[in-house]
Design an enzyme around this catalytic site. Structure first.
Site, PDB file in Angstrom:
ATOM      1  CB  CYS A 277      -6.458  -2.996   5.691  1.00  0.00           C
ATOM      2  SG  CYS A 277      -6.403  -1.426   6.492  1.00  0.00           S
TER       3      CYS A 277
ATOM      4  CD  GLU B  23      -3.129   0.527   2.257  1.00  0.00           C
ATOM      5  OE1 GLU B  23      -3.961  -0.367   2.060  1.00  0.00           O
ATOM      6  OE2 GLU B  23      -3.064   1.158   3.314  1.00  0.00           O
TER       7      GLU B  23
ATOM      8  CD  GLU C 202      -2.388   0.934  -4.700  1.00  0.00           C
ATOM      9  OE1 GLU C 202      -2.364   0.081  -3.796  1.00  0.00           O
ATOM     10  OE2 GLU C 202      -3.421   1.268  -5.297  1.00  0.00           O
TER      11      GLU C 202
ATOM     12  CB  CYS D 159      -9.652  -3.947  14.326  1.00  0.00           C
ATOM     13  SG  CYS D 159      -9.463  -3.694  12.568  1.00  0.00           S
TER      14      CYS D 159
ATOM     15  CD  GLU E 266     -11.075  -9.374   3.470  1.00  0.00           C
ATOM     16  OE1 GLU E 266     -10.751  -9.747   4.623  1.00  0.00           O
ATOM     17  OE2 GLU E 266     -10.494  -8.447   2.876  1.00  0.00           O
TER      18      GLU E 266
ATOM     19  CD  GLU F 278     -13.505 -10.721  -5.120  1.00  0.00           C
ATOM     20  OE1 GLU F 278     -14.427 -11.567  -5.086  1.00  0.00           O
ATOM     21  OE2 GLU F 278     -13.454  -9.745  -4.353  1.00  0.00           O
TER      22      GLU F 278
ATOM     23  CE  LYS G 243     -10.037  -8.200   8.115  1.00  0.00           C
ATOM     24  NZ  LYS G 243      -9.841  -7.610   9.400  1.00  0.00           N
TER      25      LYS G 243
ATOM     26  CB  SER H  87      -4.808   1.018  -1.476  1.00  0.00           C
ATOM     27  OG  SER H  87      -3.967  -0.093  -1.614  1.00  0.00           O
TER      28      SER H  87
HETATM   29  S1  SF4 Z   1     -13.128  -5.096  12.859  1.00  0.00           S
HETATM   30 FE1  SF4 Z   1     -14.323  -3.434  11.984  1.00  0.00          FE
HETATM   31  S2  SF4 Z   1     -12.757  -1.881  11.483  1.00  0.00           S
HETATM   32 FE2  SF4 Z   1     -11.683  -3.810  11.748  1.00  0.00          FE
HETATM   33  S3  SF4 Z   1     -11.544  -4.691   9.706  1.00  0.00           S
HETATM   34 FE3  SF4 Z   1     -13.401  -5.547  10.688  1.00  0.00          FE
HETATM   35  S4  SF4 Z   1     -15.060  -4.222  10.037  1.00  0.00           S
HETATM   36 FE4  SF4 Z   1     -13.154  -3.119   9.652  1.00  0.00          FE
END
Ligand code: SF4
Ligand code: SF4
Ligand code: SF4
Ligand code: FES
Lengths: 159, 590
Positions: free
Chosen positions: B311, B285, B288, B515, B373, B378, B370, B331
């Site tokens: 991220c 990043e 970039e 987070c 994700e 992909e 996540k 990014s």
């Molecule tokens: S905990 Fe919240 S701020 Fe951290 S990556 Fe996950 S969604 Fe984003």
């Protein structure tokens, strides 16, 4: 990308309605009223466009549409059946009549039969308490309806 | 000067500023009135008091009806009773009515032990139910991150406030009326089809088991028991600063070493650190950023600034749904979780002499987004995900408890190498401002060729929702913006869209606090002092690290030498970068 389809003339009309209320989110109920008057009902696509034009979430628009019983998401049937749920009709068996219509037509309140012929809705007091329980089909009013009359009423419109 | 008001609560005289609620005034004399729908998230400025549930009622002398204390204001001379017989009976009745339309699933409910409805029922001493009513039956909605079981919803509408007012996502709304009413996405569609970002903030505030995370612990137990599988784990920075809370430790206690021991005892073949991948993220990043910056300074009109961090997967979901026209500004670097996966399965697996299919990569995350994700197409190779699944901090705590471990007594252990070595820069990724500070440390040194005198960019730290600071790159002022909470992110994005943004780089985290306040963390019940303690813990771990700049991580240097070449190389692009999609609803005109 999720896709929805709507005719251009309808989109233009909706944009115009929203504009006439200055695209104000706080005018949502009035916009929905006007849209329902124009299209007869408020399908998902119409709600999507209104949300976009007024810059509010679709979930919020849907929340308002489902909160007020006068908004409908399905087109009314060719013969809209309304059952009065005012106090007088209710105590004289209006609810049983409603249940019978639902059972015979096999549709819940607010929806339309698959053939598009009948839709069922509930009314607040129509002011004909002397005739309770009252059922209307389109413009016609039926008084002192009993569960046994339901089949006959439906039959009248089935030909 | 604020006008003060005197009143009597439970026979005690109280003096409070005008406008104070009875609930807050009672707190002042140590009387905790139970609340359910009310939510006050400290200095994050989040307040929700619909006055709907009425569990918090009190008697105000001279008034006919009981008053909900959470949204009734104190008045001069008021006499309040918080626990006489009338009040207690009313509260019990309210609770019994709520329970009459609530499934009796407590023994097997994911929220059990951490459920406000349950703890208040206990507190009120409800022993039998006098009301038998119809019970609602909704279909359970399983999304990749979140499970909605609306039979357990008590219509407090806290989730709506988080989703609509704080995150400005607008995925949820109260729909229908009366007995039928429920909080749902538009057209009562599944959450997966809605504009939900999976930030998990609704889950974090739901007082019952109506909203919970998709739990992968059973899958994990199965995989750990399979001798054919090599199971490796990565742990996100924010986890170590909060996991201890689940075992009664003070918020802000760092449990890095104990966590590593616990994971090893659970049977993982290797215990690695997402912080390593965070260092890698900075390399990609940061490169970039410098590349775009240089082109911009050379007058290239096509290059887009500011660059936005990428991220946080909930943030990615947010702009894909709400700002798809701006999807070329963030990014292209993947999140640390998704950088770890392909390096583990393409580089580490070879070093370990195993096939990709035999390796299971698990991540421990403070995050619910996540979970979604790692299932994105992909991030799969022939259907095999780079990261198999993700476990939240809360799920890990449960697993440790299931395994009968004495967490507090565990020894301090160290991560495995090569993917367990990380710098202080990787650690601070877990708090708002940390990603951009980590990027600044590396970008400064790479750009200027000089060594930083101090690596602490204190101006970038803090808890305000939107912050900005200018960092001096040897005469070149770099304007940095920071937003946490998606509502704040929206404001910065709208400025960019209107051409008003002066920033070169912006860090965005979906969760308030970053987070450390993620949707998968131990519940902070709205106490933002807990978030501050967690953030302080990460800065402490950063300070204690011998190496505090990502580009100095020896294993990162080795990874580039042996495998990737250089940052943003062709292989890096293939494995460590991604592209974004337009997920807005497209209205096709016929
Ligand atoms: S905990 Fe919240 S701020 Fe951290 S990556 Fe996950 S969604 Fe984003
Ligand atoms: S996860 Fe976030 S975006 Fe999705 S419904 Fe909950 S608060 Fe809204
Ligand atoms: S889902 Fe949870 S937070 Fe939302 S209204 Fe229901 S009980 Fe409250
Ligand atoms: S907590 Fe006061 S009304 Fe719900």
């Amino acid at each position: 990308m999720a896709k929805i389809k709507l005719a251009k003339s309808k989109v233009d009309k909706l944009v115009e309605i929203c504009k006439s209320f200055d695209n104000e989110g706080s005018e949502l109920i009035n916009v929905l009223h006007k849209a329902q008057q124009t299209f007869g009902y408020l399908p998902a696509e119409v709600q999507e466009i209104i949300a976009r034009e007024l810059n509010v979430s679709v979930a919020h628009v849907y929340g308002v549409v489902t909160f007020y019983s006068f908004f409908s998401m399905v087109p009314k049937g060719e013969f809209p059946i309304s059952i009065c749920m005012g106090t007088a009709c209710y105590v004289r068996g209006g609810e049983k009549v409603l249940e019978e219509f639902k059972r015979q037509l096999n549709v819940p309140v607010g929806e339309t039969t698959d053939d598009g012929k009948f839709s069922i809705s509930c009314l607040r007091c129509v002011g004909a308490c002397g005739l309770a329980p009252v059922v209307t089909v389109g413009e016609r009013v039926y008084g002192r309806v009993s569960v046994g009359d339901v089949a006959d009423i439906i039959k009248e419109y089935q030909q | 000067m604020e006008k003060m008001i005197k009143l009597t609560i439970d026979n005690k005289l109280v003096e409070v500023p005008e406008g104070t609620t009875i609930l807050d005034a009672a707190k002042q004399i140590g009387v905790e009135i139970p609340t359910l729908c009310y939510m006050h998230l400290g200095d994050m400025g989040i307040e929700h008091k619909p006055g709907g549930c009425r569990i918090c009622v009190v008697e105000v002398e001279g008034r006919r009806n009981l008053a909900p204390s959470c949204n009734s204001k104190c008045a001069e001379g008021m006499v309040v009773n918080t626990h006489n017989m009338r009040v207690l009976n009313a509260r019990k009745t309210v609770m019994e009515l709520m329970l009459s339309d609530h499934p009796f699933d407590c023994l097997v409910c994911a929220k059990s032990g951490n459920c406000d409805l349950q703890s208040i029922a206990i507190k009120l001493g409800v022993r039998e139910l006098h009301y038998k009513g119809e019970q609602s039956t909704y279909k359970v909605d399983y999304s990749p991150s979140i499970i909605r079981d609306m039979d357990k919803c008590i219509m407090c509408r806290r989730c709506e406030t988080m989703c609509n007012d704080i995150q400005t996502v607008g995925a949820l709304s109260a729909v229908n009326r009366g007995f039928e009413s429920v909080v749902a996405p538009a057209f009562e569609m599944d959450l997966e089809k809605s504009t939900c970002t999976y930030c998990g903030q609704c889950v974090a505030v739901c007082p019952t088991g109506a909203l919970t995370e998709k739990d992968h612990t059973n899958q994990l137990i199965r995989d750990l028991a399979d001798p054919k599988k090599t199971v490796v784990v990565q742990t996100a920075p924010a986890v170590r600063a909060a996991l201890g809370e689940e075992f009664g430790m003070e918020p802000g206690t760092l449990v890095t070493g104990k966590m590593v021991s616990a994971l090893r005892q659970l049977g993982f073949n290797s215990v690695f650190d997402t912080d390593f991948a965070a260092d890698l993220t900075i390399m990609e990043e940061g490169t970039e950023l410098l590349d775009r910056l240089k082109k911009h300074l050379e007058g290239d009109k096509d290059v887009k600034l500011p660059i936005l961090t990428s991220c946080c997967p909930a943030w990615v979901n947010f702009f894909e749904h709400h700002f798809p026209d701006m999807k070329d500004i963030p990014s292209t670097a993947r999140s640390p979780q998704q950088m770890f996966g392909p390096i583990a399965k393409n580089y580490l697996a070879k070093q370990m002499g195993i096939n990709r299919e035999d390796m299971i990569v698990v991540s421990i995350m403070p995050c619910l987004a996540k979970k979604y994700e790692c299932q994105r197409d992909e991030f799969k190779v022939d259907g095999d995900p780079d990261v198999n699944y993700s476990i939240s901090t809360r799920e890990l705590a449960n697993l440790i408890k299931q395994a009968n471990m004495d967490f507090l007594g565990l020894p301090e252990d160290e991560f495995d190498n090569p993917m367990g070595e990380s710098t202080g820069a990787g650690v601070i990724f877990g708090t708002t401002g940390g990603v951009i500070e980590a990027a600044a440390r590396t970008a400064y040194e790479v750009y200027t060729g000089k060594t930083l005198k101090t690596v602490d960019f204190k101006a970038l730290r803090g808890m305000e929702g939107i912050r900005s600071a200018t960092v001096d790159f040897d005469g070149l002022p770099i304007n940095i913006g920071i937003a946490h909470g998606l509502g704040n992110a929206r404001k910065l994005l709208e400025d960019i869209r209107d051409g008003k943004s002066q920033y070169h780089a912006i860090e965005i985290m979906a969760c308030p606090g970053g987070c450390i306040g993620g949707g998968g963390q131990p519940l902070h019940h709205g106490d933002s002092s807990i978030l501050k303690k967690r953030a302080a813990a990460l800065y402490r771990e950063d300070e204690g690290k011998a190496i505090r700049k990502s580009h100095e991580n020896p294993y990162i240097i080795k990874l580039y030498e042996e495998f990737l070449g250089k940052p943003c190389s062709e292989l890096s692009h293939k494995l460590l970068h991604t592209h974004y999609f337009d997920k807005s609803t497209d209205i096709e005109i016929e």
